[in-house]
Enzyme design. Structure first.
Site, PDB file in Angstrom:
ATOM      1  N   ASP A 290       0.714  -4.747  10.002  1.00  0.00           N
ATOM      2  CA  ASP A 290      -0.419  -3.873   9.720  1.00  0.00           C
ATOM      3  C   ASP A 290      -1.588  -4.736   9.265  1.00  0.00           C
ATOM      4  O   ASP A 290      -1.543  -5.339   8.197  1.00  0.00           O
ATOM      5  CB  ASP A 290      -0.038  -2.858   8.638  1.00  0.00           C
ATOM      6  CG  ASP A 290      -1.168  -1.883   8.350  1.00  0.00           C
ATOM      7  OD1 ASP A 290      -1.998  -1.644   9.238  1.00  0.00           O
ATOM      8  OD2 ASP A 290      -1.211  -1.346   7.216  1.00  0.00           O
TER       9      ASP A 290
ATOM     10  N   TRP B 298       0.869  -1.183   0.000  1.00  0.00           N
ATOM     11  CA  TRP B 298       0.000   0.000   0.000  1.00  0.00           C
ATOM     12  C   TRP B 298       0.904   1.231   0.000  1.00  0.00           C
ATOM     13  O   TRP B 298       1.798   1.357   0.840  1.00  0.00           O
ATOM     14  CB  TRP B 298      -0.887  -0.050   1.241  1.00  0.00           C
ATOM     15  CG  TRP B 298      -1.847   1.078   1.396  1.00  0.00           C
ATOM     16  CD1 TRP B 298      -2.653   1.622   0.444  1.00  0.00           C
ATOM     17  CD2 TRP B 298      -2.126   1.796   2.606  1.00  0.00           C
ATOM     18  NE1 TRP B 298      -3.418   2.626   0.978  1.00  0.00           N
ATOM     19  CE2 TRP B 298      -3.109   2.757   2.301  1.00  0.00           C
ATOM     20  CE3 TRP B 298      -1.641   1.712   3.909  1.00  0.00           C
ATOM     21  CZ2 TRP B 298      -3.609   3.633   3.255  1.00  0.00           C
ATOM     22  CZ3 TRP B 298      -2.148   2.570   4.864  1.00  0.00           C
ATOM     23  CH2 TRP B 298      -3.113   3.523   4.539  1.00  0.00           C
TER      24      TRP B 298
ATOM     25  N   LYS C  65     -12.812  -1.423   7.678  1.00  0.00           N
ATOM     26  CA  LYS C  65     -13.419  -2.398   6.776  1.00  0.00           C
ATOM     27  C   LYS C  65     -14.349  -3.355   7.508  1.00  0.00           C
ATOM     28  O   LYS C  65     -15.500  -3.557   7.107  1.00  0.00           O
ATOM     29  CB  LYS C  65     -12.329  -3.205   6.054  1.00  0.00           C
ATOM     30  CG  LYS C  65     -11.743  -2.523   4.835  1.00  0.00           C
ATOM     31  CD  LYS C  65     -10.809  -1.394   5.188  1.00  0.00           C
ATOM     32  CE  LYS C  65     -10.167  -0.785   3.949  1.00  0.00           C
ATOM     33  NZ  LYS C  65      -9.297   0.360   4.295  1.00  0.00           N
TER      34      LYS C  65
END
Length: 398
Positions: free
Chosen positions: A211, A130, A246
């Site tokens: 993460d 990311w 999410k």
């Protein structure tokens, strides 16, 4: 006065959404940004969240500043979910946890802490990762490099190369890892591979920073946290950033957490104090509303069970879309192998399309994904999956 200031080109993913909204194509499909959409293409409000919202609103109460570390219930929720309620490290008070402004805020606070107390450390991220991982750590004046991870040619992991790379790193170098649902590739390590990685980390005395933004979207809540819990069992010092954006569908509420696993309770207390000090210097305290939602849902046994069931429903719908997409593509292009689609986990699939093919999908079909070929599978549904598959087939045939 400001003529010397550079122009900001904008975030590539958020900028892609601007193009999508401006596109007049009635068949356009948004597979860019990492947001879960339901079967009718809408962002859901989870039923467990609705209950929590009602409790918060009745009665409407004052909104004071939260503690710098956030609500105790929010912090407990992070710990229980990541490490397991019965984790020995929790019983021994060896984990310092704060609530943060989303997963990005957790990464920022963690990176600032590392820069302050381990100034010689470099940070290594997977290739690819990311993009904000790089931006956040580099923005904290930490040198950022990359380690081998994904092989575009074979749609598989470069595991041996990754291990060789880790074995050459210096003591206290940081390796940023995705415990599950790797962003952007969707390709995860097996548990046996995680064991090997963590052994090397321990031998080389590296600092693992995990993460996890999609817990529950891969296998299940516990399996998705395997690498985290294994590292704790191995007595590794560990940073973990987590996000509820999410799996609670609370994107705009910015709820996350940062946990640091320490060798002792005394060290955890010291770390906790410095994390608070870092928060004070940046934003003083985390958001209140989302923190209360997390507190209520995660610490109410019945609501928590309902939440897990709803997350697994989202997970299963994504898996179904993977199977459908793969099936249609195999029918259209029988000579090509699309097994990678179902080997990948979570919201994202690395399709292997070239930037030119991604651009063609946008311009000719109104199908939007990130230029590196990352597709958000959660944007697919029964109404658009055939259209997307046919568009991809046309681009691949060209």
């Amino acid at each position: 006065m400001f003529k010397r200031i550079d122009y900001y080109a904008g975030d590539p993913i958020l900028g892609l959404m601007d193009k999508f909204f401006a596109d007049p194509n009635p068949n356009k499909v948004n597979l860019g940004i990492g947001i879960y959409y339901d079967e009718v293409g809408e962002m859901p409000v989870l039923d467990c969240v609705k209950v929590a919202e009602q409790r918060i609103a009745d009665p409407i109460a004052p909104r004071p500043y939260l503690p710098m570390a956030g609500l105790p219930g929010h912090r407990k929720a992070c710990q229980d979910l990541l490490f397991g309620k019965e984790a020995q490290a929790l019983q021994e008070n060896c984990i310092a946890t704060i609530a943060t402004i989303g997963g990005s805020g957790a990464l920022k606070v963690g990176a600032e802490f590392i820069h302050e107390w381990f100034p010689q450390s470099k940070c290594y991220v997977s290739d690819p990762t990311w993009s904000n991982h790089i931006a956040i750590f580099a923005g904290c004046d930490i040198e950022v490099g990359s380690y081998p991870y994904y092989d575009n040619a074979t749609s598989s992991l470069k595991f041996d190369e990754m291990i060789d790379f880790f074995e050459k790193l210096n003591k206290y170098d940081v390796v940023l890892l995705h415990p599950c649902c790797h962003n952007p590739t969707g390709m995860d390590l097996t548990q046996a591979q995680w064991d090997t990685v963590l052994d090397v980390i321990k031998q080389r005395e590296l600092i693992p920073f995990m993460d996890i933004a999609y817990q529950g979207f891969g296998q299940d809540m516990d399996s998705d946290a395997y690498a985290i819990r294994k590292a704790v069992d191995m007595n590794l010092p560990l940073f973990v950033s987590n996000s509820f954006s999410k799996n609670l569908s609370l994107y705009g509420e910015r709820v996350g957490g940062l946990s640091v696993v320490c060798p002792s309770a005394d060290e955890a207390e010291r770390v906790f104090g410095q994390l608070n000090f870092t928060v004070r210097r940046i934003y003083t305290s985390p958001p209140s509303h989302g923190g209360h939602v997390v507190d209520i849902v995660m610490n109410d046994e019945l609501l928590n069970q309902q939440w897990v069931s709803e997350v697994y429903g989202m997970r299963d719908r994504i898996k179904t879309m993977r199977l459908t997409l793969k099936s249609v593509l195999e029918t259209k292009l029988p000579k090509l192998n699309f097994d990678y689609i179902t080997r990948q986990n979570g919201m994202f699939s690395f399709t292997g399309l070239t930037p030119q093919q991604v651009e063609q999908l946008q311009s000719e079909f109104g199908v939007y994904m990130v230029s590196n070929s990352r597709m958000c599978v959660a944007g697919l549904n029964d109404s658009n999956v055939d259209y997307v598959a046919n568009a991809m087939a046309e681009v691949l045939k060209a």
